[in-house]
Design an enzyme around this catalytic site. Structure first.
Site, short mmCIF file in Angstrom:
data_model
loop_
_atom_site.label_atom_id
_atom_site.label_comp_id
_atom_site.label_asym_id
_atom_site.label_seq_id
_atom_site.Cartn_x
_atom_site.Cartn_y
_atom_site.Cartn_z
N CYS A 1 0.03 4.77 15.65
CA CYS A 1 0.25 6.07 15.02
C CYS A 1 -0.62 6.25 13.78
CB CYS A 1 1.73 6.27 14.69
SG CYS A 1 2.42 5.15 13.46
N ASP B 1 7.11 -2.94 -2.35
CA ASP B 1 7.73 -3.07 -1.03
C ASP B 1 8.79 -4.16 -0.93
OD1 ASP B 1 7.98 -2.23 1.64
OD2 ASP B 1 6.68 -3.83 2.34
#
Length: 346
Positions: A245, A135
């Site tokens: 979400c 990342d």
């Protein structure tokens, strides 16, 4: 190198990863077009590095042309508590699950390096080279994860799996070794809209498309300066990231808690008091979030977020705390404090 792939997968699981799959660096030919559309629409907001490094992020073969295989790995960080529960406690702050434990960049990268060293020793006759990524480089991890068969990119644009839901960190090991690739995963979202409908800010203009400028994770972590006034009430008490979400995805019925205790939530970060967080100076902030991903945004941006949460709390008892920061040296903090005071009737 007979049996190398089987040994590699077994070793990865021994290291604590929950899944290990292989793909080719050129297995994501559609990424460049999708990334260009994302940037052209302005959905990346202030994340200028996405546009600046688009030629690499859109084509993994450009990142390291010598690579023949990409080993994609997943590490669970599934919560042991309901991450949505804190949203019903307005006097407390909600920190994204992934940031409640130790910084995953450090934990996962060390594990990847151990696996890479093992691979180099195991295949020493082939003199392999490796590079590990977590990342922090222009690597399209989610697209590569789908190409390798780890899971698929859901309507919320995150990677999810029928085996472990969507609570997982992704890591990649690029190597010059030629390892047989796995089959790509297909979409299993069906007609489900849970992640789209739960979003507090309507950050999804369409399924599989994210406008980061409206995403609470972006607004509380990446966005510099004051958050647009119309979006502040929608933040609620989310002070670092947002899990809505992710939390509602039905595939999480297969999710598992973090195997590495370092990735488990620190109790003091699951529902911290806003009053305590607003009082943090730089030294206290760094001490509290030592070893945490939260430290990356710094005291000013974090306290800015805390003040938005105070303004949304409806707790008149917090007005005085906000008023004490209206003259903070940081303009965004002072602006957030004045907004909070006004929201609480000051």
């Amino acid at each position: 190198m007979s049996g190398l792939k089987e040994k590699l997968v077994a070793r990865a699981l021994e290291e604590g990863f929950i899944a290990c799959r292989i793909c080719r660096p050129d297995a994501v030919p559609d990424v460049a077009a999708r990334l260009k559309a994302f940037v052209d629409a302005g959905y990346h907001g202030q994340m200028t590095w996405m546009a600046d490094r688009m030629h690499w992020r859109g084509d993994p073969t450009q990142l390291w042309p010598q690579a023949r295989s990409v080993i994609m790995l997943a590490e669970s960080y599934g919560p042991e508590h309901d991450p949505m529960a804190v949203l019903q406690q307005p006097e407390r702050g909600a920190i994204s699950v992934y940031a409640q434990g130790r910084d995953y960049h450090d934990v996962v990268k060390k594990r990847l390096k151990r696996l890479a060293r093992w691979l180099m020793a195991e295949a020493a006759d082939a003199d392999p080279q490796v590079k590990v990524f977590v990342d922090t480089a222009p690597v399209p991890e989610k697209a590569l994860g789908q190409a390798a068969g780890l899971g698929w990119q859901g309507k919320h644009t995150n990677l999810l799996s029928r085996e472990w839901g969507n609570w997982a960190f992704l890591g990649a090991v690029f190597t010059t070794l030629d390892i047989a690739p796995d089959a790509a995963e297909v979409d299993h979202c069906g007609s489900c809209r849970a992640c789209l409908d739960v979003c507090p800010t309507d950050a999804f203009p369409a399924p599989y498309k994210l406008d980061a400028r409206r995403c609470i994770s972006y607004l509380t972590i990446e966005h510099k300066g004051p958050v647009p006034t119309d979006l502040r009430p929608l933040l609620g008490n989310r002070i670092y990231g947002c899990d809505d979400c992710l939390a509602v995805c039905p595939w999480n019925k297969f999710a598992t808690a973090a195997r590495d205790m370092r990735l488990s939530a620190r109790p003091e970060l699951t529902a911290p008091r806003l009053a305590d967080l607003a009082a943090l100076d730089d030294a206290a902030f760094r001490a509290l979030f030592s070893g945490s991903a939260v430290k990356r945004i710094g005291r000013n941006r974090f306290v800015r977020n805390v003040l938005y949460a105070i303004g949304n709390s409806g707790e008149a008892s917090l007005r005085q705390i906000a008023s004490e920061l209206t003259d903070d040296p940081d303009d965004a903090v002072a602006d957030a404090a004045r907004w909070a005071v006004a929201q609480l009737g000051g």
